[in-house]
Every structure is written in structure tokens, then in C-alpha cells.
Design a protein around this motif. Structure first.
Motif, PDB file in Angstrom:
ATOM      1  N   TYR A  10       0.861  -1.173   0.052  1.00 19.22           N
ATOM      2  CA  TYR A  10       0.083   0.055  -0.089  1.00 19.22           C
ATOM      3  C   TYR A  10       0.632   1.426   0.041  1.00 19.22           C
ATOM      4  CZ  TYR A  10       0.981   0.106   5.008  1.00 19.22           C
ATOM      5  OH  TYR A  10       1.395   0.310   6.287  1.00 19.22           O
ATOM      6  N   SER A 109      -5.530   5.366   2.069  1.00 18.92           N
ATOM      7  CA  SER A 109      -6.632   4.642   1.499  1.00 18.92           C
ATOM      8  C   SER A 109      -6.218   3.024   1.102  1.00 18.92           C
ATOM      9  CB  SER A 109      -6.979   5.267   0.172  1.00 18.92           C
ATOM     10  OG  SER A 109      -7.543   6.426   0.462  1.00 18.92           O
ATOM     11  N   GLY A 110      -4.942   3.038   0.675  1.00 22.07           N
ATOM     12  CA  GLY A 110      -4.487   1.538   0.279  1.00 22.07           C
ATOM     13  C   GLY A 110      -4.404   0.858   1.620  1.00 22.07           C
ATOM     14  N   LYS A 112      -6.162   1.006   4.446  1.00 17.85           N
ATOM     15  CA  LYS A 112      -7.493   0.682   4.671  1.00 17.85           C
ATOM     16  C   LYS A 112      -8.049  -0.540   3.964  1.00 17.85           C
ATOM     17  CE  LYS A 112     -12.116   2.765   5.057  1.00 17.85           C
ATOM     18  NZ  LYS A 112     -12.836   1.833   4.633  1.00 17.85           N
ATOM     19  N   THR A 113      -7.844  -0.293   2.510  1.00 19.73           N
ATOM     20  CA  THR A 113      -7.971  -1.371   1.699  1.00 19.73           C
ATOM     21  C   THR A 113      -7.437  -2.717   1.919  1.00 19.73           C
ATOM     22  OG1 THR A 113      -8.686   0.096  -0.222  1.00 19.73           O
ATOM     23  CG2 THR A 113      -8.394  -2.126  -0.686  1.00 19.73           C
ATOM     24  N   PHE A 114      -5.971  -2.633   2.257  1.00 15.52           N
ATOM     25  CA  PHE A 114      -5.394  -3.879   2.556  1.00 15.52           C
ATOM     26  C   PHE A 114      -5.686  -4.529   3.829  1.00 15.52           C
ATOM     27  CE2 PHE A 114      -1.475  -5.677   4.726  1.00 15.52           C
ATOM     28  CZ  PHE A 114      -1.349  -6.644   3.806  1.00 15.52           C
ATOM     29  N   GLU A 116      -8.846  -4.263   5.102  1.00 11.92           N
ATOM     30  CA  GLU A 116     -10.163  -4.670   5.154  1.00 11.92           C
ATOM     31  C   GLU A 116     -10.303  -5.891   4.199  1.00 11.92           C
ATOM     32  OE1 GLU A 116     -12.547  -0.568   6.095  1.00 11.92           O
ATOM     33  OE2 GLU A 116     -12.392  -1.328   3.950  1.00 11.92           O
ATOM     34  N   THR A 117      -9.413  -6.052   3.166  1.00 14.48           N
ATOM     35  CA  THR A 117      -9.573  -7.029   2.214  1.00 14.48           C
ATOM     36  C   THR A 117      -8.229  -7.870   1.999  1.00 14.48           C
ATOM     37  OG1 THR A 117      -8.661  -5.800   0.296  1.00 14.48           O
ATOM     38  CG2 THR A 117     -10.915  -5.595   0.910  1.00 14.48           C
ATOM     39  N   GLU A 119      -5.874  -7.216   0.155  1.00 16.22           N
ATOM     40  CA  GLU A 119      -5.702  -7.275  -1.136  1.00 16.22           C
ATOM     41  C   GLU A 119      -5.237  -5.639  -1.373  1.00 16.22           C
ATOM     42  OE1 GLU A 119      -5.247  -9.423  -3.451  1.00 16.22           O
ATOM     43  OE2 GLU A 119      -5.885 -10.683  -1.995  1.00 16.22           O
ATOM     44  N   LEU A 121      -4.808  -1.869  -2.780  1.00 20.54           N
ATOM     45  CA  LEU A 121      -5.715  -0.607  -3.642  1.00 20.54           C
ATOM     46  C   LEU A 121      -5.505  -0.781  -4.814  1.00 20.54           C
ATOM     47  CD1 LEU A 121      -7.959   1.279  -3.189  1.00 20.54           C
ATOM     48  CD2 LEU A 121      -6.084   2.967  -3.028  1.00 20.54           C
ATOM     49  N   THR A 122      -6.532  -1.009  -5.900  1.00 21.71           N
ATOM     50  CA  THR A 122      -6.416  -0.998  -7.261  1.00 21.71           C
ATOM     51  C   THR A 122      -6.935   0.507  -7.838  1.00 21.71           C
ATOM     52  OG1 THR A 122      -6.771  -3.273  -7.392  1.00 21.71           O
ATOM     53  CG2 THR A 122      -7.096  -2.171  -9.407  1.00 21.71           C
TER      54      THR A 122
END
Length: 124
Positions: A10, A109-110, A112-114, A116-117, A119, A121-122
Motif C-alpha cells: 500500500y 486509503s491503500g 485501509k483497503t489492505f 479490510e480485504t 488485497e 488498492l487498485t
């Protein structure tokens, strides 16, 4: 935030490295080994707070401005989650301030995405 195996997912592909002791050096390296940023750990409260002198190296003009003080603070929220606050002491109008304004939003943001998922951020 302190695990290089995770920051590569991220933090613009950079791997952070430090032993995270007060006064310890730290670095963020690109996959080719070149240094994106380095600095010194100023304060650490594991799992809660990291304060660093962060010296961006990715642009000669930003590098010339020297290190900035950056704080990453995690606290429990009332809903059982966590709240992350990132504070950067930036000089208004500086090249660092220009780059950090949008860059830190992408990093957080990356993260947070990492979290939560699992993965990265795309970005489309």
C-alpha cells in the motif's frame, strides 16, 4: 505501518525497514533497492504511535527541503474498530507539502483497503 512485507502492498510499493527503537534509522526502499525515503524513529509506542523524522528522497527538490516530522497514531474507536491519524509537519507552499497532500491520502486509503480485504488498492 511498521512491517515491510505489508507496506509494499500500500505504500507506493516501498518496503519499510527499521528495528523501530527510539533513535533507530528507518528507510523505505523501492523494489529495485533505491531509497524513496529515510529518517529516524523519534518515538515509538508499539501498536499505538510512531513518530519519525521522515526524509523524502524521491525528488531532488523535496529532498533538498530536508526531513519532516511525521506521526502515525492508532487508537480504538467506540464501534470496536480503529482510528488512524497521520500528521505531517509541512511548511506551507513547500514541494513536500504539494506531494504529501495527495500522496498520504493514497497511502492511507491503500492501507485501509489492505486491512479490510487483504488485497492492495487498485487504482483505475
Amino acid at each position: 505501518i511498521t512491517d515491510g512485507n505489508e507496506t509494499v502492498r500500500y505504500y507506493y510499493g516501498t518496503r519499510v525497514a527499521s528495528d523501530w527503537g527510539n533513535g533507530s534509522p528507518l528507510s523505505y526502499a523501492y523494489p529495485d533497492g533505491s531509497i524513496a525515503a529515510d529518517g529516524v524513529v523519534l518515538e515509538v509506542d508499539p501498536g499505538r504511535r510512531v513518530v519519525m523524522a521522515f526524509h523524502p528522497r524521491w525528488d531532488p527538490e523535496v529532498d533538498a527541503e530536508g526531513p519532516i516530522r511525521m506521526t502515525w497514531e492508532v487508537e480504538a474507536s467506540d464501534d470496536g474498530g480503529s482510528k488512524l491519524t497521520v500528521t505531517s509537519a509541512l511548511k506551507p507552499g513547500s514541494k513536500a507539502a504539494e506531494g504529501f497532500t495527495s500522496g498520504i491520502v493514497y497511502i492511507v486509503s491503500g492501507l485501509k483497503t489492505f486491512v479490510e480485504t487483504g488485497e492492495p488498492l487498485t487504482v483505475r
